[in-house]
Design an enzyme around this catalytic site. Structure first.
Site, PDB file in Angstrom:
ATOM      1  N   HIS A  35       3.962  -0.133  13.007  1.00  0.00           N
ATOM      2  CA  HIS A  35       4.349   0.275  11.654  1.00  0.00           C
ATOM      3  C   HIS A  35       3.141   0.396  10.727  1.00  0.00           C
ATOM      4  O   HIS A  35       3.071   1.302   9.882  1.00  0.00           O
ATOM      5  CB  HIS A  35       5.348  -0.741  11.076  1.00  0.00           C
ATOM      6  CG  HIS A  35       5.826  -0.412   9.713  1.00  0.00           C
ATOM      7  ND1 HIS A  35       6.688   0.642   9.458  1.00  0.00           N
ATOM      8  CD2 HIS A  35       5.580  -0.981   8.512  1.00  0.00           C
ATOM      9  CE1 HIS A  35       6.946   0.694   8.166  1.00  0.00           C
ATOM     10  NE2 HIS A  35       6.287  -0.275   7.558  1.00  0.00           N
ATOM     11  N   THR A  65       4.360  -4.497  15.405  1.00  0.00           N
ATOM     12  CA  THR A  65       4.646  -3.124  15.834  1.00  0.00           C
ATOM     13  C   THR A  65       3.551  -2.196  15.315  1.00  0.00           C
ATOM     14  O   THR A  65       2.610  -2.630  14.643  1.00  0.00           O
ATOM     15  CB  THR A  65       5.991  -2.648  15.247  1.00  0.00           C
ATOM     16  OG1 THR A  65       5.813  -2.437  13.830  1.00  0.00           O
ATOM     17  CG2 THR A  65       7.103  -3.659  15.483  1.00  0.00           C
ATOM     18  N   ARG A  85     -13.923  -7.849   4.510  1.00  0.00           N
ATOM     19  CA  ARG A  85     -14.004  -6.559   3.813  1.00  0.00           C
ATOM     20  C   ARG A  85     -13.699  -6.676   2.321  1.00  0.00           C
ATOM     21  O   ARG A  85     -14.231  -5.928   1.495  1.00  0.00           O
ATOM     22  CB  ARG A  85     -13.097  -5.540   4.509  1.00  0.00           C
ATOM     23  CG  ARG A  85     -13.740  -5.049   5.787  1.00  0.00           C
ATOM     24  CD  ARG A  85     -12.801  -4.535   6.831  1.00  0.00           C
ATOM     25  NE  ARG A  85     -13.586  -4.141   8.014  1.00  0.00           N
ATOM     26  CZ  ARG A  85     -14.075  -5.028   8.903  1.00  0.00           C
ATOM     27  NH1 ARG A  85     -13.844  -6.328   8.763  1.00  0.00           N
ATOM     28  NH2 ARG A  85     -14.797  -4.611   9.931  1.00  0.00           N
ATOM     29  N   CYS A 136      -4.105  -3.379   1.325  1.00  0.00           N
ATOM     30  CA  CYS A 136      -4.530  -3.871   2.642  1.00  0.00           C
ATOM     31  C   CYS A 136      -3.387  -3.661   3.618  1.00  0.00           C
ATOM     32  O   CYS A 136      -2.270  -4.128   3.394  1.00  0.00           O
ATOM     33  CB  CYS A 136      -4.886  -5.346   2.556  1.00  0.00           C
ATOM     34  SG  CYS A 136      -5.273  -6.060   4.173  1.00  0.00           S
ATOM     35  N   VAL A 137      -3.674  -2.950   4.678  1.00  0.00           N
ATOM     36  CA  VAL A 137      -2.680  -2.721   5.724  1.00  0.00           C
ATOM     37  C   VAL A 137      -3.173  -3.430   6.987  1.00  0.00           C
ATOM     38  O   VAL A 137      -4.297  -3.209   7.434  1.00  0.00           O
ATOM     39  CB  VAL A 137      -2.481  -1.214   5.985  1.00  0.00           C
ATOM     40  CG1 VAL A 137      -1.348  -1.008   6.987  1.00  0.00           C
ATOM     41  CG2 VAL A 137      -2.194  -0.484   4.686  1.00  0.00           C
ATOM     42  N   ALA A 165       0.821  -1.215   0.000  1.00  0.00           N
ATOM     43  CA  ALA A 165       0.000   0.000   0.000  1.00  0.00           C
ATOM     44  C   ALA A 165       0.848   1.256   0.000  1.00  0.00           C
ATOM     45  O   ALA A 165       0.431   2.308  -0.504  1.00  0.00           O
ATOM     46  CB  ALA A 165      -0.915  -0.013   1.218  1.00  0.00           C
ATOM     47  N   MET A 166       2.048   1.157   0.555  1.00  0.00           N
ATOM     48  CA  MET A 166       2.905   2.340   0.652  1.00  0.00           C
ATOM     49  C   MET A 166       3.330   2.856  -0.714  1.00  0.00           C
ATOM     50  O   MET A 166       3.554   4.051  -0.894  1.00  0.00           O
ATOM     51  CB  MET A 166       4.135   1.997   1.515  1.00  0.00           C
ATOM     52  CG  MET A 166       4.892   3.206   2.051  1.00  0.00           C
ATOM     53  SD  MET A 166       3.881   4.263   3.116  1.00  0.00           S
ATOM     54  CE  MET A 166       3.507   5.649   2.053  1.00  0.00           C
ATOM     55  N   GLU A 167       3.439   1.938  -1.687  1.00  0.00           N
ATOM     56  CA  GLU A 167       3.884   2.361  -3.021  1.00  0.00           C
ATOM     57  C   GLU A 167       2.724   2.759  -3.935  1.00  0.00           C
ATOM     58  O   GLU A 167       2.963   3.232  -5.059  1.00  0.00           O
ATOM     59  CB  GLU A 167       4.679   1.232  -3.703  1.00  0.00           C
ATOM     60  CG  GLU A 167       6.011   0.926  -3.056  1.00  0.00           C
ATOM     61  CD  GLU A 167       5.877   0.002  -1.863  1.00  0.00           C
ATOM     62  OE1 GLU A 167       5.135  -0.989  -1.961  1.00  0.00           O
ATOM     63  OE2 GLU A 167       6.502   0.276  -0.822  1.00  0.00           O
TER      64      GLU A 167
HETATM   65  N1  LIG Z   1       2.799  -3.593   6.870  1.00  0.00           N
HETATM   66  C1  LIG Z   1       2.245  -3.423   5.639  1.00  0.00           C
HETATM   67  C2  LIG Z   1       2.936  -2.837   4.584  1.00  0.00           C
HETATM   68  N2  LIG Z   1       4.196  -2.428   4.775  1.00  0.00           N
HETATM   69  C3  LIG Z   1       4.939  -1.818   3.707  1.00  0.00           C
HETATM   70  C4  LIG Z   1       6.384  -1.675   4.017  1.00  0.00           C
HETATM   71  O1  LIG Z   1       6.539  -0.742   5.049  1.00  0.00           O
HETATM   72  C5  LIG Z   1       7.170  -1.226   2.813  1.00  0.00           C
HETATM   73  O2  LIG Z   1       6.553  -0.182   2.144  1.00  0.00           O
HETATM   74  C6  LIG Z   1       7.427  -2.359   1.849  1.00  0.00           C
HETATM   75  O3  LIG Z   1       7.952  -3.434   2.526  1.00  0.00           O
HETATM   76  C7  LIG Z   1       8.382  -1.967   0.725  1.00  0.00           C
HETATM   77  O4  LIG Z   1       9.583  -1.549   1.217  1.00  0.00           O
HETATM   78  N3  LIG Z   1       2.357  -2.688   3.392  1.00  0.00           N
HETATM   79  C8  LIG Z   1       1.061  -3.098   3.177  1.00  0.00           C
HETATM   80  O5  LIG Z   1       0.524  -2.956   2.066  1.00  0.00           O
HETATM   81  N4  LIG Z   1       0.380  -3.667   4.198  1.00  0.00           N
HETATM   82  C9  LIG Z   1       0.928  -3.841   5.421  1.00  0.00           C
HETATM   83  O6  LIG Z   1       0.236  -4.383   6.325  1.00  0.00           O
HETATM   84  C1  LIG Z   2       7.828  -3.850   6.804  1.00  0.00           C
HETATM   85  C2  LIG Z   2       6.511  -4.115   7.363  1.00  0.00           C
HETATM   86  O1  LIG Z   2       5.541  -3.618   6.880  1.00  0.00           O
HETATM   87  C3  LIG Z   2       6.377  -5.059   8.503  1.00  0.00           C
HETATM   88  O2  LIG Z   2       7.597  -5.251   9.105  1.00  0.00           O
HETATM   89  C4  LIG Z   2       5.332  -4.620   9.508  1.00  0.00           C
HETATM   90  O3  LIG Z   2       5.158  -5.602  10.490  1.00  0.00           O
HETATM   91  P1  LIG Z   2       5.734  -5.444  11.979  1.00  0.00           P
HETATM   92  O4  LIG Z   2       4.889  -4.402  12.655  1.00  0.00           O
HETATM   93  O5  LIG Z   2       5.524  -6.802  12.580  1.00  0.00           O
HETATM   94  O6  LIG Z   2       7.175  -5.033  11.861  1.00  0.00           O
END
Ligand SMILES: Nc1c(NC[C@H](O)[C@H](O)[C@H](O)CO)[nH]c(=O)[nH]c1=O
Ligand SMILES: CC(=O)[C@@H](O)COP(=O)(O)O
Length: 157
Positions: A90, A88, A129, A82-83, A58-60
């Site tokens: 994060h 953590t 969902r 989906c996040v 989702a971040m990209e």
């Molecule tokens: N934790 C979730 C992420 N994390 C994305 C990462 O932080 C990072 O952007 C990726 O690993 C590329 O470097 N992304 C999701 O879509 N959903 C999550 O639950």
């Molecule tokens: C990079 C991530 O999205 C991932 O590490 C998140 O999960 P966590 O909170 O267990 O580190």
């Protein structure tokens, strides 16, 4: 059971001739497939054609959308992802920043953008969902994009 009211109605064929871009984050592939299935069903029911760009998470999604906007023009856009809570906090940064950046992009260029970024605690919540026969949030995001595209066309007529 859905957690909010009636679905927004989009008339069949109302988007005939329109072409939409779906940008999907595929961090959870099964959820991503179902979200995309719902979005495509809603777009096709309205008569729109579509193409998809896939990114890891989702971040990209906002970055890929920004790149697509530089080179092409679509009638509407659907952002999917989906996040899910990990070990953590994060996930809250990823969800917050992804959605914030998408809204910012949409506001700057008045984009018909439907945002379907799930933010969930568990995979079970995500499945409900995403499921096209349950909450169908991918379809909802596409219907939001279709509604905004129709408004934009009407205002520009
Ligand atoms: N934790 C979730 C992420 N994390 C994305 C990462 O932080 C990072 O952007 C990726 O690993 C590329 O470097 N992304 C999701 O879509 N959903 C999550 O639950
Ligand atoms: C990079 C991530 O999205 C991932 O590490 C998140 O999960 P966590 O909170 O267990 O580190």
């Amino acid at each position: 059971m859905d957690s909010y009211g009636e679905r927004f109605a989009i008339a069949p064929g109302s988007a005939d001739g329109q072409h939409f871009l779906i940008v999907e984050g595929r961090a959870y592939p099964a959820i991503a497939d179902e979200m995309r299935r719902g979005a495509i069903a809603a777009l096709e029911a309205a008569g729109a054609t579509h193409e998809t760009i896939a990114v890891p998470s989702a971040m990209e999604v906002p970055m890929a959308l920004a790149m697509a906007l530089e080179v092409g023009d679509h009638d509407g856009y659907v952002a999917l992802g989906c996040v899910m809570r990990g070990q953590t906090n994060h996930y809250s940064a990823v969800a917050g920043e992804s959605i914030r950046a998408l809204v910012e992009l949409a506001m700057v260029d008045a984009l018909p953008l439907g945002i379907g970024i799930l933010t969930v605690e568990t995979e079970a919540q995500a499945r409900i969902r995403a499921n096209v026969n349950d909450q169908d949030r991918g379809g909802d995001a596409a219907r939001a994009a279709l509604a905004l595209a129709a408004i934009k066309m009407k205002l520009n007529a």
